[in-house]
Design an enzyme around this catalytic site. Structure first.
Site, PDB file in Angstrom:
ATOM      1  N   LYS A  33       0.851  -1.190   0.000  1.00  0.00           N
ATOM      2  CA  LYS A  33       0.000   0.000   0.000  1.00  0.00           C
ATOM      3  C   LYS A  33       0.882   1.233   0.000  1.00  0.00           C
ATOM      4  O   LYS A  33       2.111   1.152   0.077  1.00  0.00           O
ATOM      5  CB  LYS A  33      -0.948   0.011   1.194  1.00  0.00           C
ATOM      6  CG  LYS A  33      -0.273   0.078   2.555  1.00  0.00           C
ATOM      7  CD  LYS A  33      -1.267   0.328   3.682  1.00  0.00           C
ATOM      8  CE  LYS A  33      -2.287  -0.761   3.834  1.00  0.00           C
ATOM      9  NZ  LYS A  33      -3.131  -0.592   5.049  1.00  0.00           N
TER      10      LYS A  33
ATOM     11  N   LYS B 279      -7.329  -5.743  -2.760  1.00  0.00           N
ATOM     12  CA  LYS B 279      -8.161  -5.070  -1.755  1.00  0.00           C
ATOM     13  C   LYS B 279      -8.688  -3.747  -2.303  1.00  0.00           C
ATOM     14  O   LYS B 279      -7.909  -2.935  -2.805  1.00  0.00           O
ATOM     15  CB  LYS B 279      -7.347  -4.813  -0.495  1.00  0.00           C
ATOM     16  CG  LYS B 279      -6.928  -6.072   0.255  1.00  0.00           C
ATOM     17  CD  LYS B 279      -5.795  -5.808   1.221  1.00  0.00           C
ATOM     18  CE  LYS B 279      -6.104  -4.690   2.191  1.00  0.00           C
ATOM     19  NZ  LYS B 279      -4.926  -4.380   3.044  1.00  0.00           N
TER      20      LYS B 279
END
Length: 251
Positions: free
Chosen positions: A29, A87
């Site tokens: 991320k 995700k």
């Protein structure tokens, strides 16, 4: 319970690789772009290269707007770059219908390219602060869209954690709803060592961590350290054993 660790760079991913025996999933991320900020495709590829082959890599595609086509393309980019858990932070979706539309596009884009990849519909325990979809709607959104998992995180990283916004009872209800829909249940959001016990007892499948395994507990200024990952895993094992013993004694 699987342990997901979120490095923010290739260098931190190397620290995760050193601690590979203590973790289950390495999550890519970019925290400076949000709670589920998306990193660059070349960073996903580089992290995939440094993480042991047997460890899956997950990637966030961002705190996304209600733009199904845009999000589907982003998700395809993540899986093409080497991630096998995709995700999606449903930040800009204000209704379950919007969230389902976004997730259906993601599921099709990802599964057409790699059927064994897992798609995670992610919501926010502090949804009330940003006006997005109710967190307890996530398992049904994931089920109706064909996703593989439902996840809760926190949108605003201000020192508050998962249980500051959603009670342990509501989290347990979230996990039950996910399991009834045959989904994995993932929980994150400034999770600390003290949260491991309740997360274990409610049957969480995946716990996502960053700050708790960084120097000084600081997800922004601290760096992930292998010894902190090992210590967190040791606590997970201890709670798992205690829960198993208590369950056996009660049966």
């Amino acid at each position: 319970m699987l342990l997901l660790i979120s490095p923010d760079s290739v260098e931190e991913a190397q620290d995760c690789a050193e601690a590979a025996e203590h973790l289950d999933i390495v999550d890519v991320k970019k925290p400076d772009e949000g709670s589920l900020g998306a990193n660059f495709p070349w960073v996903i590829r580089a992290i995939r290269d440094v993480v042991p082959a047997g460890k899956p890599v997950s990637a966030t595609v961002g705190d996304v707007p209600y733009k199904p086509g845009t999000v589907a393309q982003a998700a395809l980019g993540a899986v093409v770059s080497g991630a096998t858990y995709i995700k999606v932070g449903l930040y800009g979706c204000t209704t379950p219908e919007q969230a389902i539309e976004v997730m259906r596009g993601v599921v099709r884009a990802v599964k057409d390219h790699r059927p064994d990849a897992l798609v995670v519909a992610s919501g926010y325990a502090d949804a009330h602060r940003i006006g997005c979809v109710n967190p307890l709607a996530l398992p049904d959104i994931a089920r109706r869209s064909g996703a593989d998992a439902a996840m809760l995180d926190t949108a605003v990283k201000d020192g508050t954690g998962l249980f500051d916004h959603v009670t342990p009872d509501d989290c347990a209800h979230f996990v039950r709803l996910a399991h009834e829909a045959h989904l994995l249940a993932a929980l994150a959001g400034s999770v600390k060592v003290g949260d491991i016990g309740p997360l274990t007892r409610m049957g969480t499948d995946i716990v996502g961590v960053r700050g708790a395994v960084c120097e000084g507990g600081d997800r922004n200024a601290g760096r992930i350290r292998p010894h902190l990952v090992a210590a967190f895993r040791a606590e997970m094992r201890r709670h798992a054993l205690e829960h198993a013993a208590a369950t056996a004694a009660a049966s």
